[in-house]
Enzyme design. Sequence first.
Site, PDB file in Angstrom:
ATOM      1  N   GLY A 116     -28.581   3.190 -24.224  1.00  0.00           N
ATOM      2  CA  GLY A 116     -28.831   2.011 -24.212  1.00  0.00           C
ATOM      3  C   GLY A 116     -29.751   1.974 -25.355  1.00  0.00           C
ATOM      4  O   GLY A 116     -30.415   3.290 -25.722  1.00  0.00           O
ATOM      5  N   ASP A 141     -24.075  -3.618 -18.768  1.00  0.00           N
ATOM      6  CA  ASP A 141     -25.067  -4.630 -18.553  1.00  0.00           C
ATOM      7  C   ASP A 141     -24.212  -6.292 -19.632  1.00  0.00           C
ATOM      8  O   ASP A 141     -24.117  -6.578 -19.049  1.00  0.00           O
ATOM      9  CB  ASP A 141     -26.090  -4.700 -18.283  1.00  0.00           C
ATOM     10  CG  ASP A 141     -26.786  -3.729 -17.012  1.00  0.00           C
ATOM     11  OD1 ASP A 141     -25.989  -3.603 -15.824  1.00  0.00           O
ATOM     12  OD2 ASP A 141     -27.872  -2.950 -17.111  1.00  0.00           O
TER      13      ASP A 141
END
Length: 376
Positions: A116, A141
């Site tokens: 990420g 997410d």
Amino acid sequence: MAKKRIAILTGGGDAPGLNAVIHAFVRACLNTMDYELIGYKFGYRGLYNNDYMKLDRQTTSGILHKGGTILFNSNKDNLFNFTVEENGVNVKKDVSDVAVENMKKEGVEVLVVLGGDGTLTSARDFARKGVKVIGVPKTIDNDLASTEVTFGFDTAVNIVTENLGRLHTTAESHHRIMIVEAMGRSAGWIALHAGIAGSADVILIPEIEYSIDNIVKKVDERKARGKEFTIIVVTEGAVEKGGSASIGKIVEDSADSIRFGGVAAKIAHQLENHPGVTNEVRYCTLGHIQRGGDTSPADRLLSSRYGVKAAELIKEENFGNMVSLQDGKMNYVSLEDVVGGAKITGETAKGGDKVVDPNGELVQTAKKLGISFGDE
């Protein structure tokens, strides 16, 4: 002379699809290029300790469907600000040169980084030091603006949706209000998708502030129609009007130091003490269940596309870039353009994060289905 090597590592939190990316990447490299492949264990920590394993068809056989990662994860090892012990005292130092020397020693010509924002920021910094780097975005997410969809998201939505279905039966049996807390940080994608698919009555997301009175209004509306139970799904970073997100704890040595948590318990307590609520209230925090187990078929397919594209970028010598899904096709963007945005404070999403549009099609679809967002 030893064969040239490509190294891969998985940083940050685990996500369904990491193994599928590794599986596809290894095969694409072996089928199209003359390289050996190795995988550093525990992300950048393995790069610092020179701890790696050989990656070939045998070591990556049978991993396509498995969650987690055979290379293991760590979200606390930024080699540009790494904790080392000196004279019995822990200090922060830039030890990135140690990693670069380890790669040179092992004949590693290209480093592929799955991660990420924090992990990819370090990937960009290694690229600035002259390392040939390829990035692959990773988060359940789905909040990275630089790519349309991230692998792991579909699996997480499936898991939340399944659990909403299971909770429907117990909620209806006991006439309870059931609150399910989903992951997502300051982006409500998981709760929104799962809430629609799982027939939730209330969806609470960080992008739309809620009020307890509006939730009670929805409970009363359902009772008036003979529905004595209510299902609520809430993103961990959801915010009450006039309030702030619920912070579970702060992990100082992590790239994402803020850990959201507790919003479902908070809402349950408020509803139990609201004069207009007579139902029993229960809450369930799914937590890391959303990351675990087998990877969904959709994520296996998406991960395979990411892995093959990463191999293609290496063959094309397109270094310093991150694989990106754009307009439904695999493409790439510069690491310089996708990392380094402002961090989430716990109240609002900032920088390069991709968040739910409160006026967008999905929210409007949910509202027309009669789902409340606690805002009216």
